[in-house]
Design a protein around this motif. Structure first.
Motif, PDB file in Angstrom:
ATOM      1  N   SER A  11       1.029  -1.175   0.015  1.00  0.00           N
ATOM      2  CA  SER A  11      -0.026   0.059  -0.057  1.00  0.00           C
ATOM      3  C   SER A  11       0.968   1.263  -0.034  1.00  0.00           C
ATOM      4  CB  SER A  11      -0.902   0.041   1.037  1.00  0.00           C
ATOM      5  OG  SER A  11      -1.726   1.305   1.347  1.00  0.00           O
ATOM      6  N   ALA A  12       1.896   1.250   0.711  1.00  0.00           N
ATOM      7  CA  ALA A  12       3.086   2.444   0.909  1.00  0.00           C
ATOM      8  C   ALA A  12       3.571   2.613  -0.444  1.00  0.00           C
ATOM      9  CB  ALA A  12       3.938   2.228   2.002  1.00  0.00           C
ATOM     10  N   GLN A  13       3.822   1.367  -1.141  1.00  0.00           N
ATOM     11  CA  GLN A  13       4.458   1.514  -2.464  1.00  0.00           C
ATOM     12  C   GLN A  13       3.659   2.104  -3.505  1.00  0.00           C
ATOM     13  OE1 GLN A  13       7.875   1.365  -3.202  1.00  0.00           O
ATOM     14  NE2 GLN A  13       7.254   2.143  -5.100  1.00  0.00           N
ATOM     15  N   GLU A  14       2.457   1.822  -3.464  1.00  0.00           N
ATOM     16  CA  GLU A  14       1.247   2.338  -4.228  1.00  0.00           C
ATOM     17  C   GLU A  14       1.216   3.875  -4.158  1.00  0.00           C
ATOM     18  OE1 GLU A  14      -0.055   1.132  -7.119  1.00  0.00           O
ATOM     19  OE2 GLU A  14       1.254  -0.893  -6.708  1.00  0.00           O
ATOM     20  N   ALA A  15       1.201   4.419  -2.876  1.00  0.00           N
ATOM     21  CA  ALA A  15       1.046   5.660  -2.582  1.00  0.00           C
ATOM     22  C   ALA A  15       2.512   6.493  -3.243  1.00  0.00           C
ATOM     23  CB  ALA A  15       1.041   5.743  -1.129  1.00  0.00           C
ATOM     24  N   ARG A  16       3.699   5.778  -2.865  1.00  0.00           N
ATOM     25  CA  ARG A  16       4.696   6.228  -3.574  1.00  0.00           C
ATOM     26  C   ARG A  16       4.949   6.534  -5.151  1.00  0.00           C
ATOM     27  NH1 ARG A  16      10.955   3.666  -2.226  1.00  0.00           N
ATOM     28  NH2 ARG A  16      11.951   5.447  -2.970  1.00  0.00           N
ATOM     29  N   THR A  17       4.080   5.225  -5.804  1.00  0.00           N
ATOM     30  CA  THR A  17       4.080   5.277  -7.143  1.00  0.00           C
ATOM     31  C   THR A  17       3.456   6.350  -7.715  1.00  0.00           C
ATOM     32  OG1 THR A  17       4.447   2.594  -7.289  1.00  0.00           O
ATOM     33  CG2 THR A  17       3.344   3.630  -9.062  1.00  0.00           C
ATOM     34  N   SER A  18       2.446   6.746  -7.044  1.00  0.00           N
ATOM     35  CA  SER A  18       1.333   7.565  -7.547  1.00  0.00           C
ATOM     36  C   SER A  18       2.045   9.030  -7.341  1.00  0.00           C
ATOM     37  CB  SER A  18       0.051   7.899  -6.704  1.00  0.00           C
ATOM     38  OG  SER A  18       0.236   8.245  -5.339  1.00  0.00           O
ATOM     39  N   VAL A  19       2.649   9.250  -6.438  1.00  0.00           N
ATOM     40  CA  VAL A  19       3.598  10.491  -6.257  1.00  0.00           C
ATOM     41  C   VAL A  19       4.551  10.679  -7.364  1.00  0.00           C
ATOM     42  CG1 VAL A  19       5.049  11.596  -4.799  1.00  0.00           C
ATOM     43  CG2 VAL A  19       3.149  10.903  -3.786  1.00  0.00           C
ATOM     44  N   GLN A  20       5.301   9.497  -7.759  1.00  0.00           N
ATOM     45  CA  GLN A  20       6.428   9.738  -8.596  1.00  0.00           C
ATOM     46  C   GLN A  20       5.695   9.836  -9.874  1.00  0.00           C
ATOM     47  OE1 GLN A  20       7.921   5.559  -8.117  1.00  0.00           O
ATOM     48  NE2 GLN A  20       9.773   6.384  -6.620  1.00  0.00           N
ATOM     49  N   ALA A  21       4.503   9.319 -10.213  1.00  0.00           N
ATOM     50  CA  ALA A  21       3.677   9.791 -11.371  1.00  0.00           C
ATOM     51  C   ALA A  21       3.640  11.155 -11.653  1.00  0.00           C
ATOM     52  CB  ALA A  21       2.522   8.883 -11.657  1.00  0.00           C
ATOM     53  N   LEU A  22       3.219  11.679 -10.542  1.00  0.00           N
ATOM     54  CA  LEU A  22       3.051  13.062 -10.484  1.00  0.00           C
ATOM     55  C   LEU A  22       4.161  13.764 -10.700  1.00  0.00           C
ATOM     56  CD1 LEU A  22       0.871  15.223  -9.973  1.00  0.00           C
ATOM     57  CD2 LEU A  22       1.352  15.129  -7.477  1.00  0.00           C
TER      58      LEU A  22
END
Length: 239
Positions: A51-62
């Motif tokens: 879950s934390a990695q998905e949050a991080r992935t969304s930020v990296q996409a941003l």
């Protein structure tokens, strides 16, 4: 204290003699870990890390989107991260009610899961707003806020991994202090952004659009801070 032993005169060797404050004494034939015996090496750490990695992935996409705001924003990548994290959150919630022994207190698991899910959810909301008024964000520099956000997401991921590594209170406090610092810097930067917005050099409709976007980015950083606070509380309680 719990005691386990074979009956007197049975001629069988006891496997576990006693438990004192979660410390086990084993005989040489039963040297398996305490975590495995109590189910503490379960899937919750893996799910929370995902879950934390998905949050991080969304930020990296941003981060990538912020560098090319003159190009059309594709929402699919953000929606995918949010949907995947939602599935993880549901799986965690289900497991909390169906798992006999959990690694952490059930309420803490759910609190952390919900805090992590709010990060990609708010990131997706930000990108949706950009799609509503792309003409008002071209040439706008979001780099300071997004740079703070990227660092905050990295700290959250590292904090979640610490849970599996053994509840290092000193490390968690250090990372949470860094999160609090980043959130404070984001608050200060908002004052600079407000000053620019209300300077009179922007059209009214652009002021409305940018104010909304700036505040959403600030809210994502706040979501990271909130997750950090939950993590710090969990480690403090279990250390």
């Amino acid at each position: 204290m719990l005691e386990f032993a074979s009956g007197p005169g049975s001629g069988e060797r006891p496997t576990i003699f006693m438990i004192y404050d979660w410390q086990f004494v084993f005989d040489t034939d039963a040297m398996f870990s305490l975590q495995r015996l109590l189910g503490k090496e379960d899937k919750f750490f893996t799910l929370l890390e995902a879950s934390a990695q998905e949050a991080r992935t969304s930020v990296q996409a941003l981060v990538k989107v912020s560098k090319s705001l003159d190009q059309p924003v594709i929402l699919d990548e953000f929606a995918h991260s949010r949907r995947k994290d939602k599935e993880i959150t549901k799986e965690i919630s289900t497991a909390v009610y169906t798992t006999f022994v959990t690694a952490l207190e059930r309420e803490d698991i759910e609190d952390l899961s919900n805090a992590l899910y709010k990060i990609p959810k708010t990131v997706e909301k930000f990108t949706e707003r950009i799609l509503l008024a792309p003409q008002h964000v071209r040439g706008i520099d979001f780099s300071t806020q997004i740079g703070l956000l990227e660092r905050a997401a990295d700290h959250v991921c590292e904090m979640v991994k610490t849970l599996r590594e053994g509840m290092d209170l000193e490390k968690i406090k250090d990372l949470n202090d860094k999160l609090q610092y980043l959130e404070g810097e984001a608050d200060k930067h908002m004052m600079t952004l407000y000053k620019d917005l209300f300077s009179g050099k922007h059209e009214a409709i652009q002021v409305i659009a940018l104010k909304d976007l700036y505040e959403l980015l600030e809210k994502i950083i706040d979501r990271c801070r909130d997750a950090g606070n939950v993590l710090a509380h969990i480690v403090l309680k279990n250390s």
